[in-house]
Design an enzyme around this catalytic site. Structure first.
Site, PDB file in Angstrom:
ATOM      1  N   TYR A  32      15.186   9.945  -3.921  1.00  0.00           N
ATOM      2  CA  TYR A  32      15.280   8.146  -3.094  1.00  0.00           C
ATOM      3  C   TYR A  32      16.332   7.330  -3.468  1.00  0.00           C
ATOM      4  O   TYR A  32      17.039   7.020  -3.988  1.00  0.00           O
ATOM      5  CB  TYR A  32      13.872   8.096  -4.419  1.00  0.00           C
ATOM      6  CG  TYR A  32      13.515   6.064  -3.578  1.00  0.00           C
ATOM      7  CD1 TYR A  32      12.535   6.232  -2.864  1.00  0.00           C
ATOM      8  CD2 TYR A  32      13.794   5.408  -4.471  1.00  0.00           C
ATOM      9  CE1 TYR A  32      12.059   4.802  -3.326  1.00  0.00           C
ATOM     10  CE2 TYR A  32      13.980   4.268  -4.600  1.00  0.00           C
ATOM     11  CZ  TYR A  32      12.520   4.065  -3.961  1.00  0.00           C
ATOM     12  OH  TYR A  32      11.814   2.353  -3.092  1.00  0.00           O
TER      13      TYR A  32
ATOM     14  N   GLU B 166      13.199   1.839   2.465  1.00  0.00           N
ATOM     15  CA  GLU B 166      13.182   2.851   1.656  1.00  0.00           C
ATOM     16  C   GLU B 166      13.264   4.306   2.184  1.00  0.00           C
ATOM     17  O   GLU B 166      12.512   4.385   3.474  1.00  0.00           O
ATOM     18  CB  GLU B 166      12.278   2.738   0.430  1.00  0.00           C
ATOM     19  CG  GLU B 166      10.684   3.235   0.672  1.00  0.00           C
ATOM     20  CD  GLU B 166       9.856   3.289   0.112  1.00  0.00           C
ATOM     21  OE1 GLU B 166       8.728   4.365  -0.569  1.00  0.00           O
ATOM     22  OE2 GLU B 166      10.055   2.345  -0.973  1.00  0.00           O
TER      23      GLU B 166
END
Length: 381
Positions: free
Chosen positions: A101, A189
């Site tokens: 991530y 993101e």
């Protein structure tokens, strides 16, 4: 403004972030044709603004034409957490060995942007933050100087990314921060960043939300806004300039001020109802804006009754009353029962103006909320 995955990936690719080959499709035949052109295996991914698409059946893998057609047929038109899927992204399958991530958002507590990296990619990052916060490496960035290269390297190192791929992951993080700053993003993101079996590092997903107040500085992103709307309700909110948050209940709520609306939501819940939305018309709202607000709530098929909570400061009660009358007089039959509570500036004048043949009027907020909750219950009996 939320970008769809396919839109965000266009921005990412232009900035140099590696993304899989993909095509947008709005029909089953288009999806199959895209899969044939890209080459199997492919992922067929619903384009809706919700997380957890995979768990909800909104992402399917296909190894051949038959599976691609089945996947597209299953996803297109499905209801995914309240949104109807109207398009899918057909994307080249990635043979991955690890998922990470990487993201940037604003840490309001620190008053600075924060870059984040975790080796626990591919799952809901909010759950990771709650259950295992030490699994997320964080690096705060001074917006006056931007992200220094050493900060990106440090975040990647602290997260425990292996040395072989750390430089590529740090490069993606640096580019994300540059986009966050240059594109007036509120958050950005990639979840997951996939490490492939060949050692490549690829952005397999993309999330990018833009500050609405800065869209005038981002004309190319503003052009994407219409396509970014999920449904007619969001499109209408954009046209009217409202921040309309759809919830899961059936009591529609309109107020002038975020705190006032939140109080109304809490009271609806307290008296046994379920809020259907959050709609703040703002201070100084004129009759036209009030009319638009009612049109918004009436357009929400989840709403069974409406409570209108106005406390006059800048907003005048008589203006609000005029807007309510003008909105309701357009209907031969009022589509949903409306209860109004007015207080503050020119509230008494507003109460006199209100057409009580069209609305119910209560003097206190508690009474107004209880009336709206009761009306919603009657509709469902």
């Amino acid at each position: 403004m939320k970008l769809h995955e396919y839109q965000a990936k266009e921005v990412f690719a232009e900035a140099g972030i590696p993304v899989p080959d993909s095509q947008l499709a709005e029909s089953v035949d288009e999806a199959v044709a895209a899969a044939e052109e890209i080459g199997y295996p492919v992922a067929v991914k619903a384009q809706v603004h919700v997380g957890g698409r995979g768990k909800a059946g909104g992402i399917k893998l296909a190894e051949n034409e038959e599976e691609a057609r089945e996947a597209a047929e299953a996803i297109l038109g499905m209801d995914l957490k309240g949104y109807t899927v109207e398009s899918v992204l057909v994307e080249a399958g990635v043979d991955f060995v690890n998922e990470l991530y990487v993201g940037v958002t604003m840490d309001r507590g620190e008053g600075k942007p924060v870059a984040m990296v975790s080796t626990q990619g591919g799952v809901n990052i909010e759950e990771v933050a709650e259950e295992n916060p030490e699994a997320i490496a964080r690096e705060h960035v001074d917006p006056a100087f931007g992200m220094h290269p050493y900060q990106a390297r440090k975040a990647v190192y602290d997260a425990g990314v292996d040395r072989e791929h750390s430089r590529d992951v740090a490069s993606i993080l640096t580019t994300l921060y540059d986009l966050y700053e240059e594109r007036d993003a509120s958050d950005i993101e990639v979840n997951p960043v996939m490490i492939t079996s060949d050692g490549d590092v690829i952005a397999a997903d993309a999330v990018m939300n833009i500050d609405d107040d800065a869209l005038f500085r981002q004309p190319d992103l503003e052009e994407m806004q219409e396509a970014a709307y999920e449904n007619d309700l969001e499109r209408k909110a954009g046209e009217y300039g409202f921040d309309y948050v759809r919830l899961e209940g059936n009591v529609g709520i309109i107020g002038n001020g975020a705190g006032l609306v939140m109080t109304t939501l809490d009271l609806v819940d307290y008296y046994g109802g379920q809020p259907a939305n959050f709609l703040d018309i703002g201070g100084g709202a004129k009759a036209e804006r009030v009319t638009n607000a009612l049109d918004m709530v009436f357009s929400d098929e989840n709403v069974d009754s409406v409570v209108f909570n106005i406390f006059g400061g800048i907003t005048r009660g008589d203006e609000v009353a005029k807007g309510i009358n003008e909105a309701l007089e357009q209907f031969d039959e009022i589509p949903k029962p409306v209860t109004v509570r007015l207080a503050g500036t020119n509230a008494e004048e507003g109460m006199e103006i209100l057409n009580t043949d069209l609305v119910k009027v209560e003097k206190t907020l508690e009474d107004a909320v209880q009336r709206a909750v009761s009306d919603a219950e009657e509709v469902n009996q």
